[in-house]
Scaffold this motif. Structure first.
Motif, PDB file in Angstrom:
ATOM      1  N   ALA A 180       0.401  -1.193   0.022  1.00 54.62           N
ATOM      2  CA  ALA A 180       0.128  -0.312   0.301  1.00 54.62           C
ATOM      3  C   ALA A 180       0.592   0.826  -0.108  1.00 54.62           C
ATOM      4  CB  ALA A 180      -1.484  -0.109   1.392  1.00 54.62           C
ATOM      5  N   VAL A 181       0.617   2.287  -1.139  1.00 58.98           N
ATOM      6  CA  VAL A 181       1.276   3.576  -0.400  1.00 58.98           C
ATOM      7  C   VAL A 181      -0.094   5.063  -0.576  1.00 58.98           C
ATOM      8  CG1 VAL A 181       2.387   5.393  -2.381  1.00 58.98           C
ATOM      9  CG2 VAL A 181       2.805   2.148  -2.546  1.00 58.98           C
ATOM     10  N   ALA A 182       0.548   5.518   0.389  1.00 53.98           N
ATOM     11  CA  ALA A 182       0.057   6.267   0.762  1.00 53.98           C
ATOM     12  C   ALA A 182      -0.870   7.398  -1.195  1.00 53.98           C
ATOM     13  CB  ALA A 182       0.609   8.103   1.631  1.00 53.98           C
ATOM     14  N   ALA A 183      -1.987   7.356  -0.377  1.00 58.45           N
ATOM     15  CA  ALA A 183      -3.066   8.027  -1.535  1.00 58.45           C
ATOM     16  C   ALA A 183      -2.464  10.011  -1.627  1.00 58.45           C
ATOM     17  CB  ALA A 183      -4.364   7.981  -1.637  1.00 58.45           C
ATOM     18  N   ASP A 184      -1.642  10.216  -1.087  1.00 55.55           N
ATOM     19  CA  ASP A 184      -1.693  12.322  -1.621  1.00 55.55           C
ATOM     20  C   ASP A 184      -0.854  12.581  -1.081  1.00 55.55           C
ATOM     21  OD1 ASP A 184      -0.669  10.980   1.760  1.00 55.55           O
ATOM     22  OD2 ASP A 184      -1.227  12.693   2.475  1.00 55.55           O
ATOM     23  N   VAL A 185       0.552  11.161  -2.182  1.00 55.96           N
ATOM     24  CA  VAL A 185       1.637  11.651  -2.495  1.00 55.96           C
ATOM     25  C   VAL A 185       2.291  13.159  -2.797  1.00 55.96           C
ATOM     26  CG1 VAL A 185       4.242  11.213  -2.293  1.00 55.96           C
ATOM     27  CG2 VAL A 185       2.542   9.679  -1.267  1.00 55.96           C
ATOM     28  N   LYS A 186       2.718  14.110  -3.065  1.00 51.60           N
ATOM     29  CA  LYS A 186       2.644  15.576  -3.470  1.00 51.60           C
ATOM     30  C   LYS A 186       4.186  14.443  -4.568  1.00 51.60           C
ATOM     31  CE  LYS A 186       1.182  18.613  -1.305  1.00 51.60           C
ATOM     32  NZ  LYS A 186       0.549  17.235   0.094  1.00 51.60           N
ATOM     33  N   TYR A 187       4.541  13.290  -5.410  1.00 54.13           N
ATOM     34  CA  TYR A 187       5.317  13.267  -6.285  1.00 54.13           C
ATOM     35  C   TYR A 187       6.484  14.532  -6.904  1.00 54.13           C
ATOM     36  CZ  TYR A 187       3.012   9.065  -5.070  1.00 54.13           C
ATOM     37  OH  TYR A 187       3.445   7.473  -4.491  1.00 54.13           O
ATOM     38  N   ASP A 188       5.056  15.367  -7.795  1.00 56.92           N
ATOM     39  CA  ASP A 188       5.721  16.081  -8.291  1.00 56.92           C
ATOM     40  C   ASP A 188       7.278  17.347  -7.993  1.00 56.92           C
ATOM     41  OD1 ASP A 188       4.765  15.240 -11.536  1.00 56.92           O
ATOM     42  OD2 ASP A 188       3.329  16.535 -11.624  1.00 56.92           O
ATOM     43  N   ALA A 189       6.174  17.761  -6.943  1.00 53.72           N
ATOM     44  CA  ALA A 189       6.772  18.426  -5.948  1.00 53.72           C
ATOM     45  C   ALA A 189       8.353  18.661  -5.676  1.00 53.72           C
ATOM     46  CB  ALA A 189       6.155  18.906  -4.627  1.00 53.72           C
ATOM     47  N   VAL A 190       8.121  16.765  -4.361  1.00 50.50           N
ATOM     48  CA  VAL A 190       9.348  16.400  -3.914  1.00 50.50           C
ATOM     49  C   VAL A 190      10.184  16.006  -4.605  1.00 50.50           C
ATOM     50  CG1 VAL A 190      10.177  13.644  -2.951  1.00 50.50           C
ATOM     51  CG2 VAL A 190       7.616  14.788  -2.314  1.00 50.50           C
ATOM     52  N   GLU A 191       9.611  15.563  -6.767  1.00 51.75           N
ATOM     53  CA  GLU A 191      10.766  15.850  -7.782  1.00 51.75           C
ATOM     54  C   GLU A 191      11.660  16.754  -7.976  1.00 51.75           C
ATOM     55  OE1 GLU A 191      13.069  13.059 -10.673  1.00 51.75           O
ATOM     56  OE2 GLU A 191      11.936  12.813  -9.502  1.00 51.75           O
ATOM     57  N   SER A 192      10.482  17.812  -7.671  1.00 52.98           N
ATOM     58  CA  SER A 192      11.758  18.901  -8.183  1.00 52.98           C
ATOM     59  C   SER A 192      12.454  18.880  -6.780  1.00 52.98           C
ATOM     60  CB  SER A 192      10.734  20.195  -8.090  1.00 52.98           C
ATOM     61  OG  SER A 192      10.968  21.362  -8.130  1.00 52.98           O
TER      62      SER A 192
END
Length: 236
Positions: free
Chosen positions: A78-90
């Protein structure tokens, strides 16, 4: 059994200066943990990603990784549904320009869900760190700071180790938890635990948490061996 052992990794199972090594656990500690893992559910609850910790502690029943963002237990991932991937990547790309070790935390799909900026080798926070922290706050990225540990953690979700403990208890079908940790980010997990153990080492001598049992890292193998013996005697 109706009780499980959950443990942080960096600073608890592995000393901070050993955590990145391929075999970071002392043989006596690994032996004690393997005995306990054969007697009760044993889970690692860590800020590391699962690929990293599964290689170093392959005998656990379950794993909660990236501060609870990803959980592997009872045949589920299970992976949390609210992860801000784009912001973390930046932010991660900007962080790699700092004079520090930057450790990405990837989900099983390879997405960066968080990262650590670690300056323990240089001894001082890198220039530009505070600007990155301010930017993270503006983007809604969670930043976890420590009183004495020479690193900062950045997460793309607001879940924490307390959420992870509750989910693991449900998936593993246990009612009671012994939780071992060593730093401020373990406080949410300690709140969910029935027995709370603070593993002492050189970086957390001044940490004081109400209701925890302090155990020096060098005494942890003997303590866990005694627990394993008592559990074996009870099961009879």
């Amino acid at each position: 059994m109706d009780i499980a052992l959950f443990a942080d990794y960096d600073g608890t199972l592995a000393l901070p200066e050993k955590a990145r090594e391929e075999r970071p656990l002392p043989p006596s500690l690994e032996e004690a943990l393997r005995k306990l893992a054969a007697l009760m559910p044993f889970a690692v609850v860590t800020t590391k990603d699962c690929q990293f910790v599964m290689k170093r502690v392959p005998f656990a029943s379950a794993y909660a990784c990236i501060n609870g963002i990803e959980i592997h237990a009872a045949g589920y991932v299970a992976v949390a549904a609210d992860v801000k991937y784009d912001a973390v990547e930046s932010l991660y790309r900007k962080a790699t320009g700092l004079n520090a070790l930057v450790e990405p935390k990837r989900t099983w799909r390879g997405d960066i869900a968080g990262f650590t900026i670690d300056w323990r080798d240089s001894g001082i926070p890198p220039p530009g760190l505070e600007e990155l922290v301010r930017e993270a706050s503006g983007l809604g990225i969670r930043v976890v700071k420590y009183s004495r540990h020479p690193f900062l953690d950045f997460y793309g979700s607001n879940v924490d180790k307390g959420n992870a403990v509750r989910i693991l208890k449900a998936l593993l079908g246990v009612k009671h938890v012994v939780y071992m940790g060593d730093s401020e980010n373990d406080i949410p997990a300690w709140r969910e635990a029935d027995i709370k153990i603070l593993v002492r080492h050189s970086l957390n001598r001044g940490l004081s948490i109400e209701g925890v049992i302090p155990i020096d890292y060098e005494h942890l193998p003997a303590y866990l061996q005694e627990v394993a013996k008592n559990v074996t005697d009870i099961k009879g």
